[in-house]
Enzyme design. Structure first.
Site, PDB file in Angstrom:
ATOM      1  N   HIS A 107       0.825  -1.204   0.000  1.00  0.00           N
ATOM      2  CA  HIS A 107       0.000   0.000   0.000  1.00  0.00           C
ATOM      3  C   HIS A 107       0.865   1.262   0.000  1.00  0.00           C
ATOM      4  O   HIS A 107       1.675   1.452   0.918  1.00  0.00           O
ATOM      5  CB  HIS A 107      -0.884  -0.055   1.262  1.00  0.00           C
ATOM      6  CG  HIS A 107      -1.804   1.091   1.409  1.00  0.00           C
ATOM      7  ND1 HIS A 107      -1.744   1.971   2.468  1.00  0.00           N
ATOM      8  CD2 HIS A 107      -2.831   1.514   0.634  1.00  0.00           C
ATOM      9  CE1 HIS A 107      -2.695   2.864   2.344  1.00  0.00           C
ATOM     10  NE2 HIS A 107      -3.375   2.622   1.241  1.00  0.00           N
ATOM     11  N   ARG A 108       0.724   2.081  -1.012  1.00  0.00           N
ATOM     12  CA  ARG A 108       1.586   3.266  -1.216  1.00  0.00           C
ATOM     13  C   ARG A 108       3.060   2.836  -1.231  1.00  0.00           C
ATOM     14  O   ARG A 108       3.940   3.550  -0.742  1.00  0.00           O
ATOM     15  CB  ARG A 108       1.368   4.334  -0.142  1.00  0.00           C
ATOM     16  CG  ARG A 108      -0.097   4.702   0.078  1.00  0.00           C
ATOM     17  CD  ARG A 108      -0.290   5.757   1.152  1.00  0.00           C
ATOM     18  NE  ARG A 108      -1.664   5.823   1.612  1.00  0.00           N
ATOM     19  CZ  ARG A 108      -2.093   6.506   2.656  1.00  0.00           C
ATOM     20  NH1 ARG A 108      -1.238   7.233   3.353  1.00  0.00           N
ATOM     21  NH2 ARG A 108      -3.369   6.504   3.005  1.00  0.00           N
ATOM     22  N   GLU A 126       0.355  -0.570  -4.726  1.00  0.00           N
ATOM     23  CA  GLU A 126      -0.767   0.366  -4.849  1.00  0.00           C
ATOM     24  C   GLU A 126      -0.186   1.764  -4.781  1.00  0.00           C
ATOM     25  O   GLU A 126       0.779   2.004  -4.032  1.00  0.00           O
ATOM     26  CB  GLU A 126      -1.745   0.159  -3.692  1.00  0.00           C
ATOM     27  CG  GLU A 126      -3.035   0.980  -3.772  1.00  0.00           C
ATOM     28  CD  GLU A 126      -3.025   2.281  -3.003  1.00  0.00           C
ATOM     29  OE1 GLU A 126      -4.031   2.998  -3.050  1.00  0.00           O
ATOM     30  OE2 GLU A 126      -1.999   2.614  -2.355  1.00  0.00           O
ATOM     31  N   ASP A 149      -1.230   6.303  -5.424  1.00  0.00           N
ATOM     32  CA  ASP A 149      -2.268   7.338  -5.579  1.00  0.00           C
ATOM     33  C   ASP A 149      -1.808   8.383  -6.578  1.00  0.00           C
ATOM     34  O   ASP A 149      -0.654   8.816  -6.540  1.00  0.00           O
ATOM     35  CB  ASP A 149      -2.502   8.012  -4.225  1.00  0.00           C
ATOM     36  CG  ASP A 149      -2.846   7.011  -3.146  1.00  0.00           C
ATOM     37  OD1 ASP A 149      -3.959   6.469  -3.175  1.00  0.00           O
ATOM     38  OD2 ASP A 149      -1.987   6.746  -2.279  1.00  0.00           O
ATOM     39  N   HIS A 178      -0.514  10.886  -2.101  1.00  0.00           N
ATOM     40  CA  HIS A 178      -1.832  10.526  -1.585  1.00  0.00           C
ATOM     41  C   HIS A 178      -2.768  11.718  -1.416  1.00  0.00           C
ATOM     42  O   HIS A 178      -3.924  11.691  -1.824  1.00  0.00           O
ATOM     43  CB  HIS A 178      -1.688   9.807  -0.238  1.00  0.00           C
ATOM     44  CG  HIS A 178      -2.989   9.408   0.375  1.00  0.00           C
ATOM     45  ND1 HIS A 178      -3.712  10.242   1.197  1.00  0.00           N
ATOM     46  CD2 HIS A 178      -3.729   8.277   0.264  1.00  0.00           C
ATOM     47  CE1 HIS A 178      -4.826   9.634   1.579  1.00  0.00           C
ATOM     48  NE2 HIS A 178      -4.857   8.440   1.027  1.00  0.00           N
ATOM     49  N   GLU A 215      -4.739   4.209  -7.913  1.00  0.00           N
ATOM     50  CA  GLU A 215      -5.944   4.863  -7.378  1.00  0.00           C
ATOM     51  C   GLU A 215      -6.004   6.300  -7.875  1.00  0.00           C
ATOM     52  O   GLU A 215      -5.074   7.085  -7.645  1.00  0.00           O
ATOM     53  CB  GLU A 215      -5.951   4.830  -5.844  1.00  0.00           C
ATOM     54  CG  GLU A 215      -7.230   5.464  -5.326  1.00  0.00           C
ATOM     55  CD  GLU A 215      -7.313   5.608  -3.817  1.00  0.00           C
ATOM     56  OE1 GLU A 215      -6.534   4.982  -3.074  1.00  0.00           O
ATOM     57  OE2 GLU A 215      -8.192   6.397  -3.395  1.00  0.00           O
ATOM     58  N   LYS A 259      -7.093   9.851  -7.431  1.00  0.00           N
ATOM     59  CA  LYS A 259      -7.509  10.676  -6.288  1.00  0.00           C
ATOM     60  C   LYS A 259      -8.281  11.890  -6.794  1.00  0.00           C
ATOM     61  O   LYS A 259      -7.808  13.028  -6.711  1.00  0.00           O
ATOM     62  CB  LYS A 259      -6.269  11.108  -5.494  1.00  0.00           C
ATOM     63  CG  LYS A 259      -5.711  10.010  -4.605  1.00  0.00           C
ATOM     64  CD  LYS A 259      -6.641   9.724  -3.439  1.00  0.00           C
ATOM     65  CE  LYS A 259      -6.062   8.705  -2.464  1.00  0.00           C
ATOM     66  NZ  LYS A 259      -7.075   8.101  -1.606  1.00  0.00           N
ATOM     67  N   ASP A 279       0.551  -1.894   4.479  1.00  0.00           N
ATOM     68  CA  ASP A 279       1.768  -1.068   4.567  1.00  0.00           C
ATOM     69  C   ASP A 279       2.988  -1.937   4.882  1.00  0.00           C
ATOM     70  O   ASP A 279       4.111  -1.443   4.851  1.00  0.00           O
ATOM     71  CB  ASP A 279       1.609  -0.022   5.680  1.00  0.00           C
ATOM     72  CG  ASP A 279       0.498   0.972   5.398  1.00  0.00           C
ATOM     73  OD1 ASP A 279       0.235   1.256   4.213  1.00  0.00           O
ATOM     74  OD2 ASP A 279      -0.119   1.470   6.370  1.00  0.00           O
TER      75      ASP A 279
HETATM   76  O1  G3P Z   1      -6.718   1.455  -2.291  1.00  0.00           O
HETATM   77  C1  G3P Z   1      -6.845   1.201  -0.950  1.00  0.00           C
HETATM   78  C2  G3P Z   1      -6.527   2.422  -0.124  1.00  0.00           C
HETATM   79  O2  G3P Z   1      -5.337   2.977  -0.616  1.00  0.00           O
HETATM   80  C3  G3P Z   1      -7.611   3.449  -0.130  1.00  0.00           C
HETATM   81  O3  G3P Z   1      -7.465   4.428   0.843  1.00  0.00           O
HETATM   82  O4  G3P Z   1      -6.786   6.612   1.717  1.00  0.00           O
HETATM   83  O5  G3P Z   1      -5.144   4.770   1.701  1.00  0.00           O
HETATM   84  O6  G3P Z   1      -5.820   5.872  -0.411  1.00  0.00           O
HETATM   85  P1  G3P Z   1      -6.252   5.464   0.951  1.00  0.00           P
HETATM   86 CA    CA Z   2      -4.713   4.690  -2.024  1.00  0.00          CA
END
Ligand code: G3P
Ligand code: CA
Length: 243
Positions: A7-8, A34, A36, A49, A109, A111, A229
């Site tokens: 994640h990120r 993943e 953003d 993000h 993702e 945003k 994470d």
């Molecule tokens: O894609 C899952 C998650 O990344 C969504 O929430 O706020 O971490 O971008 P956020």
């Molecule tokens: Ca995200």
């Protein structure tokens, strides 16, 4: 088998949404990353993000008010300054060029929940196609209009709907928008929900799962992927035989 998406990047151990966080994800054997995407004043697609640079860099202001060149001045090392000193906000293009040299899956993702970045969908899809990554990418957003738009532009690229609270008639909704997956907040996910999703051929990839007990639960439910994470930790837990 549940896939592990960093994640990120490996955001628990490295500055989120930076190249070193993505390199770390690959190093520890994550299945995918993943990230953003936001857009600068001069139309560059950047990986960050928040809509502002306040939380994760040493600057302040809206991403949309800086040119890409101006954004490069800021340090995106976030809370990892002692270890990594200086990191830049990457371009989406930089990440895609690197991903194409790996076998990683990629969740991009968009945003665009707060700011309606002009032609964001077209630009992101154009870049995915340029790098021939269509079959390895899932696009997602909390902005479901945007996911419908992506599906119209590129029906061959998978889309998924992000959400925090349960949806009404999710299977019909997914089909209506041409999506193939749901990316729910993990607390909304039960074993029966996952079973039903799979009966409807809908992938379930909950976010963001950092606790061992929740990881174990999601692996047991056989969700299609988790966002975490801590991809190394998730890999170790996934490998461990159930007692
Ligand atoms: O894609 C899952 C998650 O990344 C969504 O929430 O706020 O971490 O971008 P956020
Ligand atoms: Ca995200």
């Amino acid at each position: 088998m549940t896939k592990i998406f960093a994640h990120r990047g490996s955001a628990g151990t490295h500055p989120e949404n930076t190249m070193i966080a993505f390199y770390e994800a690959e190093r520890v054997g994550a299945d995918g990353i993943e990230l953003d995407v936001q857009m600068t004043k001069d139309g560059a697609l950047v990986v960050i993000h928040d809509e502002t640079i306040d939380r994760t860099t040493d600057g302040t202001g809206w991403v949309k008010d800086f040119t890409y060149r101006e954004l490069q001045r800021f340090n995106a090392v976030y809370k990892f300054a002692e270890k990594y000193r200086v990191c830049r906000i990457p371009l989406l293009e930089e990440v895609l060029a690197w991903v194409s040299s790996t076998s990683l899956l990629l969740n991009i993702e968009l945003k665009n929940g707060l700011i309606a970045y002009e032609k964001l969908e077209e630009k992101v899809i154009g870049m995915i196609k340029h790098y021939r990554l269509g079959s390895r990418v899932v696009l997602s957003s909390f902005n479901h209009n945007s996911m419908a738009r992506c599906h119209q532009i590129a029906p061959d690229i998978e889309t998924a709907l992000l959400y925090m609270e349960p949806l009404y008639q999710p299977w019909q909704y997914v089909r209506l928008l041409g999506a193939s997956g749901l990316h729910p907040y993990h607390r909304t996910v039960s074993e029966s929900f996952v079973r039903e999703a799979h009966m409807h051929r809908v992938a379930v990839r909950p976010f963001t799962i950092n606790k061992e007990e929740v990881m174990k639960q999601m692996f047991q439910y056989q969700v299609d992927a988790i966002f975490t994470d801590y991809p190394l930790k998730a890999k170790k837990i996934k490998k461990r035989p159930e007692r």
